[in-house]
Design a protein around this motif. Structure first.
Motif, mmCIF file in Angstrom:
data_model
loop_
_atom_site.group_PDB
_atom_site.id
_atom_site.type_symbol
_atom_site.label_atom_id
_atom_site.label_comp_id
_atom_site.label_asym_id
_atom_site.label_seq_id
_atom_site.Cartn_x
_atom_site.Cartn_y
_atom_site.Cartn_z
ATOM 1 N N ARG A 280 0.836 -1.205 0.000
ATOM 2 C CA ARG A 280 0.000 0.000 0.000
ATOM 3 C C ARG A 280 0.873 1.257 0.000
ATOM 4 N NH1 ARG A 280 -1.888 -2.694 4.554
ATOM 5 N NH2 ARG A 280 -1.183 -0.930 5.780
ATOM 6 N N ARG A 281 0.329 2.318 -0.593
ATOM 7 C CA ARG A 281 1.004 3.626 -0.557
ATOM 8 C C ARG A 281 1.114 4.117 0.882
ATOM 9 N NH1 ARG A 281 2.022 7.063 -4.333
ATOM 10 N NH2 ARG A 281 1.566 8.845 -3.004
ATOM 11 N N VAL A 282 2.158 4.865 1.140
ATOM 12 C CA VAL A 282 2.315 5.533 2.430
ATOM 13 C C VAL A 282 1.693 6.918 2.295
ATOM 14 C CG1 VAL A 282 3.975 6.503 4.065
ATOM 15 C CG2 VAL A 282 4.423 4.270 2.995
ATOM 16 N N GLN B 28 4.752 0.787 0.725
ATOM 17 C CA GLN B 28 5.651 1.014 -0.411
ATOM 18 C C GLN B 28 6.910 1.759 0.064
ATOM 19 O OE1 GLN B 28 3.733 2.795 -3.805
ATOM 20 N NE2 GLN B 28 2.022 1.346 -3.745
ATOM 21 N N ILE B 29 7.808 1.004 0.668
ATOM 22 C CA ILE B 29 9.078 1.545 1.148
ATOM 23 C C ILE B 29 10.184 0.588 0.721
ATOM 24 C CG2 ILE B 29 10.452 2.260 3.152
ATOM 25 C CD1 ILE B 29 7.759 2.292 4.748
ATOM 26 N N PRO C 40 7.725 4.670 -4.544
ATOM 27 C CA PRO C 40 8.526 4.881 -5.750
ATOM 28 C C PRO C 40 7.820 4.458 -7.039
ATOM 29 C CG PRO C 40 9.201 2.856 -4.691
ATOM 30 C CD PRO C 40 8.172 3.496 -3.786
ATOM 31 N N HIS C 41 8.233 5.070 -8.135
ATOM 32 C CA HIS C 41 7.857 4.632 -9.478
ATOM 33 C C HIS C 41 8.984 5.044 -10.417
ATOM 34 C CE1 HIS C 41 5.993 8.606 -8.888
ATOM 35 N NE2 HIS C 41 6.222 8.820 -10.162
ATOM 36 N N TYR C 42 8.949 4.529 -11.639
ATOM 37 C CA TYR C 42 10.079 4.798 -12.530
ATOM 38 C C TYR C 42 9.663 4.834 -13.993
ATOM 39 C CZ TYR C 42 10.171 -0.245 -13.521
ATOM 40 O OH TYR C 42 9.837 -1.521 -13.902
#
Length: 175
Positions: A20-22, A59-60, A85-87
């Motif tokens: 999950r997103r933080v 998501q860490i 993060p994403h890229y």
């Protein structure tokens, strides 16, 4: 997180779930988790780690390329904590190289990864950051990012012949 926190091993359900997103960067548990991730990664001679490896669905990740017993040829870079993060792919070239995982002990495999990436993330204070990664640090990032998607590096292997015991891997790199 307690001092008895252990790295989950392949087969643990948490390793196969999407993280999950933080959203709360002031949460005490969030900052304790980052400290625990850092210490366990260093104690284990890892060059990266992801929160799901400790059973935390956030998501860490930490990317910390450096020469270790497990990766003697790794380049040196300071550890970077990346939240949400994403890229974007900067170089479409797929390079096969050896990977291992703290959650999959005793095994190494040749894994294809993109050579260069533009990475966007938030730091532990929630500030938006960006960096470009290439070669081994880009590989580490992709490996850890996969953990946030419920994947392990063995899911990326092209053929079972690219999987070897770690003892065989060390023989190969010593030759």
């Amino acid at each position: 997180m307690t001092e008895k926190t252990e790295i989950l091993q392949l087969g643990a359900d948490a390793l196969r779930q999407q993280a999950r997103r933080v959203d709360d960067f002031n949460c005490v548990k969030f900052h304790q988790l980052i400290a625990t991730l850092s210490s366990i990664m260093l104690e284990s001679n890892g060059v990266g780690i992801a929160a799901p490896q400790l059973g935390a669905s956030w998501q860490i990740i930490i990317v910390a390329s450096r020469p270790t017993l497990r990766y003697p040829q790794a380049v040196e870079m300071p550890p970077v904590v990346m939240v949400n993060p994403h890229y974007k792919i900067l170089d479409e070239s797929l390079i096969k190289d050896w990977e291992g995982c703290l959650s999959v002990p005793g095994i190494r495999a040749l894994v294809p990864r993109y050579r260069a990436l533009h990475v966007s993330y938030q730091n532990p204070q929630g500030v938006a950051c960006q960096m470009q990664l290439q070669d081994f640090p880009a590989r580490v990032f992709q490996h850890e990012f996969d953990h946030l998607q419920g994947l392990v590096y063995l899911d990326r292997v092209e053929t079972n012949r690219d999987i070897v015991a770690e003892t065989e891997f060390f023989k190969r790199i010593a030759a």
